[in-house]
Design a protein around this motif. Structure first.
Motif, PDB file in Angstrom:
ATOM      1  N   PHE A  92      59.884  27.473  63.146  1.00  0.00           N
ATOM      2  CA  PHE A  92      58.944  27.723  64.131  1.00  0.00           C
ATOM      3  C   PHE A  92      59.165  28.894  65.114  1.00  0.00           C
ATOM      4  O   PHE A  92      58.195  29.609  65.362  1.00  0.00           O
ATOM      5  CB  PHE A  92      58.618  26.410  65.064  1.00  0.00           C
ATOM      6  CG  PHE A  92      57.659  26.325  65.496  1.00  0.00           C
ATOM      7  CD1 PHE A  92      56.415  26.582  65.075  1.00  0.00           C
ATOM      8  CD2 PHE A  92      57.757  26.019  66.938  1.00  0.00           C
ATOM      9  CE1 PHE A  92      55.182  26.448  66.050  1.00  0.00           C
ATOM     10  CE2 PHE A  92      56.457  25.911  67.800  1.00  0.00           C
ATOM     11  CZ  PHE A  92      55.197  25.973  67.342  1.00  0.00           C
ATOM     12  N   SER A  93      60.697  29.145  65.049  1.00  0.00           N
ATOM     13  CA  SER A  93      60.928  30.314  65.934  1.00  0.00           C
ATOM     14  C   SER A  93      60.451  31.707  65.399  1.00  0.00           C
ATOM     15  O   SER A  93      59.912  32.702  66.006  1.00  0.00           O
ATOM     16  CB  SER A  93      62.340  30.403  66.348  1.00  0.00           C
ATOM     17  OG  SER A  93      62.779  31.482  67.014  1.00  0.00           O
ATOM     18  N   LEU A  94      60.698  31.573  63.863  1.00  0.00           N
ATOM     19  CA  LEU A  94      60.157  32.685  63.329  1.00  0.00           C
ATOM     20  C   LEU A  94      58.859  33.172  63.343  1.00  0.00           C
ATOM     21  O   LEU A  94      58.335  34.151  63.663  1.00  0.00           O
ATOM     22  CB  LEU A  94      60.643  32.706  61.808  1.00  0.00           C
ATOM     23  CG  LEU A  94      60.206  33.884  60.856  1.00  0.00           C
ATOM     24  CD1 LEU A  94      60.988  34.983  61.183  1.00  0.00           C
ATOM     25  CD2 LEU A  94      60.567  33.434  59.576  1.00  0.00           C
ATOM     26  N   LEU A  95      57.896  32.082  63.203  1.00  0.00           N
ATOM     27  CA  LEU A  95      56.498  32.251  63.097  1.00  0.00           C
ATOM     28  C   LEU A  95      56.177  32.527  64.674  1.00  0.00           C
ATOM     29  O   LEU A  95      55.153  33.530  64.721  1.00  0.00           O
ATOM     30  CB  LEU A  95      56.045  30.961  62.413  1.00  0.00           C
ATOM     31  CG  LEU A  95      56.281  30.554  61.160  1.00  0.00           C
ATOM     32  CD1 LEU A  95      55.632  29.289  60.835  1.00  0.00           C
ATOM     33  CD2 LEU A  95      55.873  31.727  60.157  1.00  0.00           C
ATOM     34  N   LEU A  96      56.677  31.785  65.432  1.00  0.00           N
ATOM     35  CA  LEU A  96      56.162  31.853  66.899  1.00  0.00           C
ATOM     36  C   LEU A  96      56.276  33.578  67.437  1.00  0.00           C
ATOM     37  O   LEU A  96      55.760  33.697  68.279  1.00  0.00           O
ATOM     38  CB  LEU A  96      56.668  30.740  67.856  1.00  0.00           C
ATOM     39  CG  LEU A  96      55.935  30.622  68.995  1.00  0.00           C
ATOM     40  CD1 LEU A  96      54.498  29.848  68.825  1.00  0.00           C
ATOM     41  CD2 LEU A  96      56.584  29.452  69.870  1.00  0.00           C
ATOM     42  N   GLN A  97      57.470  33.846  67.122  1.00  0.00           N
ATOM     43  CA  GLN A  97      57.873  35.294  67.509  1.00  0.00           C
ATOM     44  C   GLN A  97      57.106  36.454  66.928  1.00  0.00           C
ATOM     45  O   GLN A  97      56.942  37.464  67.253  1.00  0.00           O
ATOM     46  CB  GLN A  97      59.348  35.478  67.463  1.00  0.00           C
ATOM     47  CG  GLN A  97      60.174  34.711  68.337  1.00  0.00           C
ATOM     48  CD  GLN A  97      61.786  35.145  68.047  1.00  0.00           C
ATOM     49  OE1 GLN A  97      61.978  36.130  68.653  1.00  0.00           O
ATOM     50  NE2 GLN A  97      62.392  34.297  67.652  1.00  0.00           N
ATOM     51  N   ASN A  98      56.338  36.056  65.722  1.00  0.00           N
ATOM     52  CA  ASN A  98      55.529  36.884  65.145  1.00  0.00           C
ATOM     53  C   ASN A  98      54.134  36.292  65.027  1.00  0.00           C
ATOM     54  O   ASN A  98      53.736  36.326  63.629  1.00  0.00           O
ATOM     55  CB  ASN A  98      56.130  37.450  64.075  1.00  0.00           C
ATOM     56  CG  ASN A  98      57.631  37.914  63.915  1.00  0.00           C
ATOM     57  OD1 ASN A  98      57.734  39.033  63.892  1.00  0.00           O
ATOM     58  ND2 ASN A  98      58.795  36.962  64.018  1.00  0.00           N
ATOM     59  N   PRO A  99      53.320  36.082  65.974  1.00  0.00           N
ATOM     60  CA  PRO A  99      51.920  35.510  65.933  1.00  0.00           C
ATOM     61  C   PRO A  99      51.006  36.352  64.952  1.00  0.00           C
ATOM     62  O   PRO A  99      51.170  37.505  65.292  1.00  0.00           O
ATOM     63  CB  PRO A  99      51.389  35.507  67.198  1.00  0.00           C
ATOM     64  CG  PRO A  99      52.149  36.220  67.903  1.00  0.00           C
ATOM     65  CD  PRO A  99      53.681  36.386  67.420  1.00  0.00           C
ATOM     66  N   GLY A 100      50.307  35.668  63.852  1.00  0.00           N
ATOM     67  CA  GLY A 100      49.476  36.456  63.243  1.00  0.00           C
ATOM     68  C   GLY A 100      50.327  37.289  61.824  1.00  0.00           C
ATOM     69  O   GLY A 100      49.483  37.541  60.961  1.00  0.00           O
ATOM     70  N   ARG A 101      51.421  37.166  61.734  1.00  0.00           N
ATOM     71  CA  ARG A 101      52.222  37.894  60.491  1.00  0.00           C
ATOM     72  C   ARG A 101      52.286  36.967  59.569  1.00  0.00           C
ATOM     73  O   ARG A 101      52.909  35.880  59.887  1.00  0.00           O
ATOM     74  CB  ARG A 101      53.419  38.456  61.064  1.00  0.00           C
ATOM     75  CG  ARG A 101      54.277  38.977  59.731  1.00  0.00           C
ATOM     76  CD  ARG A 101      55.641  39.782  60.542  1.00  0.00           C
ATOM     77  NE  ARG A 101      56.517  40.068  59.374  1.00  0.00           N
ATOM     78  CZ  ARG A 101      57.575  40.594  59.516  1.00  0.00           C
ATOM     79  NH1 ARG A 101      58.149  40.725  60.651  1.00  0.00           N
ATOM     80  NH2 ARG A 101      58.315  40.685  58.512  1.00  0.00           N
ATOM     81  N   ILE A 102      52.009  37.109  58.457  1.00  0.00           N
ATOM     82  CA  ILE A 102      52.259  36.223  57.305  1.00  0.00           C
ATOM     83  C   ILE A 102      53.661  36.425  56.699  1.00  0.00           C
ATOM     84  O   ILE A 102      54.101  37.498  56.461  1.00  0.00           O
ATOM     85  CB  ILE A 102      51.330  36.458  56.025  1.00  0.00           C
ATOM     86  CG1 ILE A 102      49.842  36.260  56.680  1.00  0.00           C
ATOM     87  CG2 ILE A 102      51.493  35.623  55.107  1.00  0.00           C
ATOM     88  CD1 ILE A 102      48.827  36.632  55.848  1.00  0.00           C
ATOM     89  N   PHE A 103      54.360  35.272  56.507  1.00  0.00           N
ATOM     90  CA  PHE A 103      55.684  35.333  56.080  1.00  0.00           C
ATOM     91  C   PHE A 103      55.525  34.484  54.524  1.00  0.00           C
ATOM     92  O   PHE A 103      55.293  33.240  54.667  1.00  0.00           O
ATOM     93  CB  PHE A 103      56.808  34.512  56.888  1.00  0.00           C
ATOM     94  CG  PHE A 103      57.191  35.312  58.016  1.00  0.00           C
ATOM     95  CD1 PHE A 103      58.267  36.179  58.213  1.00  0.00           C
ATOM     96  CD2 PHE A 103      56.284  35.371  59.388  1.00  0.00           C
ATOM     97  CE1 PHE A 103      58.671  36.821  59.170  1.00  0.00           C
ATOM     98  CE2 PHE A 103      56.640  35.879  60.442  1.00  0.00           C
ATOM     99  CZ  PHE A 103      57.712  36.761  60.478  1.00  0.00           C
ATOM    100  N   SER A 104      56.036  35.153  53.738  1.00  0.00           N
ATOM    101  CA  SER A 104      56.094  34.467  52.352  1.00  0.00           C
ATOM    102  C   SER A 104      57.145  33.455  52.278  1.00  0.00           C
ATOM    103  O   SER A 104      58.063  33.526  53.161  1.00  0.00           O
ATOM    104  CB  SER A 104      56.127  35.570  51.263  1.00  0.00           C
ATOM    105  OG  SER A 104      57.667  36.255  51.332  1.00  0.00           O
ATOM    106  N   THR A 105      57.145  32.786  51.277  1.00  0.00           N
ATOM    107  CA  THR A 105      58.093  31.687  51.124  1.00  0.00           C
ATOM    108  C   THR A 105      59.632  32.327  51.035  1.00  0.00           C
ATOM    109  O   THR A 105      60.600  31.819  51.504  1.00  0.00           O
ATOM    110  CB  THR A 105      57.977  30.726  49.929  1.00  0.00           C
ATOM    111  OG1 THR A 105      57.741  31.645  48.893  1.00  0.00           O
ATOM    112  CG2 THR A 105      56.597  29.726  50.188  1.00  0.00           C
TER     113      THR A 105
END
Length: 240
Positions: free
Chosen positions: A169-182
Motif C-alpha cells: 500500500f505504501s508503494l502504491l500510495l506514494q505513486n498515485p496513478g502509476r501502474i506497477f506490474s506484478t
C-alpha cells in the motif's frame, strides 16, 4: 542481526532440530514448540519471526496463525509438505507472510528468514520511537500513512495492516496513478528476484489489503487492477 528471536513450531523433532541448529549458527535466539497449543502458550512480544508448520497435530498451523494475528503482526513463514497453489493461497489468506514447501534447502530457508526479518525491522519499525516526525506522514485523500513505520489511517481510523500489506500500500500510495506490474511489486516489496509463481502470492496479499482499505473490496475504488499491466492507486477528486 544477532539476538533476534525466532519461534519454530514443528511437530517433527528431526526437522525442528535441523532448523534450530541452522538458525543458532546464524546467531538467532530460538524458541521451540511441537504443537499449536504449545506455541500459543509460549509466544510473546519478544518473538521476531515464527516458522510455522501447517500440518500440526491438534490445532493446525492455520488456526495458530489466525490466533497470532489477533494481537500481533510478527512475520510468519509457513512450512508445508503441500505444493499445490491452493494450499499456498490458504496459508497466505490466513495471515502468513511467506511459505516454503518441504523439502526445502537450508540456504533457501535462511534467505527467507533474513528477508522477512529485514523487512520487519525496517518497515514495521519494531525498534523505533513511537514519536513520528510530521514530515514522515503522507496524506493522500482519505488515507494517511507513516513512511517510517507500519501505521496507516483511513478517515482518521487506524488500519491493522501486516508488514507486507503495508509495503504494498505504501508503494502504491506514494505513486498515485502509476501502474506497477506484478514483477515491480514483488521485487520492490519482497526484495527478491521475480518468478512467475509469485503472481498468486501477490494476488492474495492484494485481495487481503483490499478488505482493509476499500469500502467494498468486491468493487475496489483505490487499488485498481489494470488488466495485463498491473496495479495502481486510483486517484480521485479528494486526493491531493
Amino acid at each position: 542481526m544477532d539476538g533476534q528471536v525466532i519461534m519454530i513450531v514443528e511437530d517433527e523433532p528431526d526437522i525442528r532440530e535441523g532448523i534450530r541448529i541452522l538458525l543458532k549458527g546464524e546467531g538467532y535466539v530460538i524458541m521451540e514448540a511441537s504443537s499449536g497449543e504449545e506455541a500459543l502458550k509460549k509466544i510473546n512480544e519478544a518473538v521476531d519471526l515464527v516458522i510455522l508448520d501447517i500440518m500440526l497435530p491438534g490445532i493446525s498451523g492455520l488456526k495458530v496463525c489466525d490466533e497470532i494475528r489477533k494481537h500481533s503482526n510478527v512475520p510468519i513463514l509457513f512450512l508445508t509438505a503441500k505444493s499445490q497453489e491452493s494450499d499456498k493461497t490458504i496459508g497466505l489468506m490466513a495471515g502468513g507472510d511467506d511459505y516454503l514447501a518441504k523439502p526445502f534447502s537450508y540456504a533457501e530457508l535462511i534467505a527467507r528468514v533474513k528477508a522477512l526479518l529485514r523487512r520487519y525491522y525496517v518497515y514495521r519499525g519494531k525498534n523505533q520511537s513511537p514519536q513520528l516526525d510530521k514530515d514522515q506522514i503522507l496524506t493522500v485523500g482519505r488515507f494517511r500513512i507513516a513512511l517510517d513505520r507500519n501505521e496507516v489511517w483511513k478517515d482518521g481510523i487506524p488500519l491493522d495492516l501486516t508488514e507486507i500489506e503495508y509495503r504494498i500500500f505504501s508503494l502504491l500510495l506514494q505513486n498515485p496513478g502509476r501502474i506497477f506490474s506484478t514483477q515491480n511489486i514483488y521485487e520492490r516489496v519482497w526484495e527478491e528476484v521475480y518468478s512467475y509463481s509469485a503472481n498468486s502470492t501477490i494476488m492474495v496479499h492484494i485481495r487481503k489489503l483490499r478488505t482493509k482499505v476499500e469500502d467494498d473490496s468486491q468493487n475496489p475504488m483505490y487499488i485498481k487492477n489494470i488488466w495485463g499491466k498491473g496495479y495502481r492507486y486510483e486517484t480521485s477528486k479528494t486526493d491531493s
